[in-house]
Design an enzyme around this catalytic site. Structure first.
Site, short mmCIF file in Angstrom:
data_model
loop_
_atom_site.label_atom_id
_atom_site.label_comp_id
_atom_site.label_asym_id
_atom_site.label_seq_id
_atom_site.Cartn_x
_atom_site.Cartn_y
_atom_site.Cartn_z
N GLU A 37 46.25 40.28 33.37
CA GLU A 37 45.68 41.26 34.31
C GLU A 37 44.68 40.57 35.23
OE1 GLU A 37 47.19 44.17 35.09
OE2 GLU A 37 46.94 44.77 33.00
N ASP A 40 47.14 37.75 39.13
CA ASP A 40 48.12 37.52 40.22
C ASP A 40 47.46 36.94 41.46
OD1 ASP A 40 46.92 40.00 40.82
OD2 ASP A 40 48.79 40.97 41.45
N GLY A 142 48.05 57.18 40.62
CA GLY A 142 46.68 56.77 40.31
C GLY A 142 46.45 56.47 38.84
N ALA A 143 47.54 56.32 38.06
CA ALA A 143 47.40 56.09 36.62
C ALA A 143 47.55 54.62 36.25
CB ALA A 143 48.44 56.93 35.87
N SER A 147 52.70 53.56 41.08
CA SER A 147 53.49 54.54 41.84
C SER A 147 53.59 54.14 43.31
CB SER A 147 52.87 55.93 41.72
OG SER A 147 51.55 55.93 42.20
N SER A 148 52.56 53.50 43.85
CA SER A 148 52.63 53.14 45.27
C SER A 148 53.59 51.98 45.49
CB SER A 148 51.25 52.85 45.85
OG SER A 148 50.55 51.94 45.06
N GLU A 208 50.99 47.31 51.86
CA GLU A 208 49.80 47.75 51.14
C GLU A 208 48.54 47.03 51.63
OE1 GLU A 208 50.50 49.02 47.39
OE2 GLU A 208 48.42 49.04 46.75
N ASP A 220 52.50 44.25 41.17
CA ASP A 220 53.15 45.55 41.07
C ASP A 220 54.51 45.54 41.75
OD1 ASP A 220 50.67 46.06 40.04
OD2 ASP A 220 49.99 47.29 41.72
C1 GLA Z 1 46.58 46.26 40.58
C2 GLA Z 1 47.05 45.35 41.72
C3 GLA Z 1 47.80 44.14 41.19
C4 GLA Z 1 47.04 43.43 40.09
C5 GLA Z 1 46.53 44.43 39.06
C6 GLA Z 1 45.63 43.79 38.04
O1 GLA Z 1 47.67 46.83 39.93
O2 GLA Z 1 47.88 46.06 42.59
O3 GLA Z 1 48.10 43.26 42.25
O4 GLA Z 1 46.00 42.65 40.61
O5 GLA Z 1 45.82 45.50 39.66
O6 GLA Z 1 46.34 42.90 37.26
#
Ligand code: GLA
Length: 433
Positions: A37, A40, A142-143, A147-148, A208, A220
């Site tokens: 997490e 990226d 938003g969870a 979703s976006s 985005e 994502d």
């Molecule tokens: C969000 C961002 C991703 C990533 C995560 C954390 O989902 O869109 O690019 O940085 O947070 O891992």
């Protein structure tokens, strides 16, 4: 229409809105991230899987040169997308606005994502065909389940597949056209190009970053575009290689939706990015991926916050490959322990957890059958995930729900995730109405 899948609802909404049948269906999944997490945008590693929760768009081309006799010309010359969740449609006139359009003149809400993708594709030379569509989604907004990104990728794949060209991708009624798609030439060479998942993902990310204004990484979009059924994806954000890792059959990945929501755009996400950049700069490297251990004088070179962020990122990258090894070696205990370590790092060093996420993780870890749990996604609110012995998911769920409510006063929604395929488009063979 409860009980119907997102795909069925999308087709019904299309027919109810436009009075005829759609010709194509795009499915685009959400994602959960098992580990890795906030790595990226540090050129690091992560291990997401595409969810069996889809966003679907039923659609039909409506551009001037694809209008069939009887088509309503009203729908020509633009993208027109109605949503089950919002009374206002997303409408993008073609050609879309230029990339320099000021934010005040851009669409708002979810329509901005649709517009942003159209802007990016058009700016890259894709000759967009007008279409009208109906959108439904089973991915909570938003969870932290992307979703976006699912919406962006749906519009990317629709846009490329229907672009004006002799090459219309590889859609067929019975074979979902997963990537690569064949798309028109954009460099005047006259050669059709094959688009891979990284390129698809980048279009969504650009929309985005540059249009919506959220400085997110590629996790994502790449998870959503590149999903493989039954597998997590080890993604290396330096080489952009994507390696499917089979998930052990006896292991259930469960997401726990805490019921809390937070807008990424307004979160401390950009601040975390800046702190990581500050850390790599102080270490004299292009990105935190360039160090596997902090130098002995790190405490003097980095301020206290940057030091904590860097410690977390380095350890998290190592955890990704350790989890891959544990899953491959069918060692769920080790994988679960690493998830718990990852959560502590996010909570204490990276500081992106929240009270409900911590509560969900703690009650999950204490429940029967659980190997480990952590928050997933950008953080602050949204979902946690747990690795659970598949034979014990029922007792896990019946323990976690009341325990979470007792701790927070909220209701958790649990879902056993099936790792799924990435965004796809199929042609529909429905009676023309
Ligand atoms: C969000 C961002 C991703 C990533 C995560 C954390 O989902 O869109 O690019 O940085 O947070 O891992």
């Amino acid at each position: 229409m409860s009980g119907c899948t997102a795909a069925e609802r999308a087709v019904r909404l299309f027919v109810a809105t436009y009075g005829r049948s759609p010709t194509h269906l795009v499915r685009s999944p959400g994602r959960v991230n098992l580990i890795g997490e906030h790595t990226d945008y540090n050129d690091g590693l992560c291990l997401p899987l595409a969810l069996d929760r889809d966003l679907c768009v039923a659609l039909r081309p409506s551009g001037p040169d694809t209008v069939a006799p009887g088509d309503d010309p009203h729908w020509g010359g633009r993208l027109h997308l109605v949503s089950e969740q919002d009374a206002a449609p997303a409408v993008v006139q073609l050609p879309p606005p230029g990339p320099d359009t000021p934010p005040s003149a851009r669409a708002s809400g979810w329509a901005r994502y649709v517009e942003g993708v159209a802007v990016q594709l058009a700016a890259a030379g894709v000759d967009l065909t007008a279409w009208h569509g109906a959108l439904t989604s089973d991915i909570p907004v938003g969870a932290g389940l992307s979703s976006s990104a699912a919406l962006e990728l749906a519009v990317v794949v629709a846009g490329l597949s229907l672009a004006r060209t002799g090459q219309q991708g590889t859609t067929s009624p019975d074979a979902p056209s997963r990537m690569p798609l064949t798309v028109p030439p954009m460099d005047g060479s006259g050669l059709a190009r094959v688009v891979d998942v990284v390129e698809l993902a980048r279009w969504g990310q650009r929309a985005e970053n540059e249009w919506v204004g959220a400085a997110t990484g590629l996790l994502d979009q790449l998870a959503c575009a590149g999903g493989v059924a039954g597998h997590a994806l080890r993604i290396d954000f330096r080489s952009l290689s994507v390696t499917p890792i089979p998930l052990p059959a006896g292991l259930a990945v469960v997401f726990l939706d805490t019921g809390t929501r937070r807008e990424l755009v307004t979160s401390a996400y950009a601040q975390r990015r800046a702190e990581c950049a500050r850390a790599s700069q102080a270490l004299g490297v292009p990105s935190l991926r360039d160090v596997t251990a902090l130098p002995s004088d790190a405490e003097h070179r980095l301020d206290e916050v940057a030091l904590r962020r860097a410690r977390y990122v380095l350890a998290e990258n190592a955890r990704v490959d350790a989890v891959v090894a544990a899953l491959t070696g069918n060692d769920p205990e080790t994988a679960g322990r690493l998830l718990v370590e990852g959560h502590r790092g996010l909570r204490d060093e990276f500081e992106v957890s929240g009270p409900e996420l911590d509560a969900a993780v703690e009650v999950a870890i204490a429940a029967p059958g659980c190997y480990g749990a952590r928050m997933t996604g950008g953080g602050f609110a949204g979902c946690a995930i747990a690795l659970v012995d598949r034979t014990q998911v029922d007792v896990f769920g019946s323990t976690v729900r009341p325990a979470y409510t007792a701790r927070t006063g909220r209701h958790a929604v649990l879902h056993i995730c099936a790792a799924s395929e990435g965004t796809s488009i199929t042609t529909l063979d429905l009676p023309t109405s």
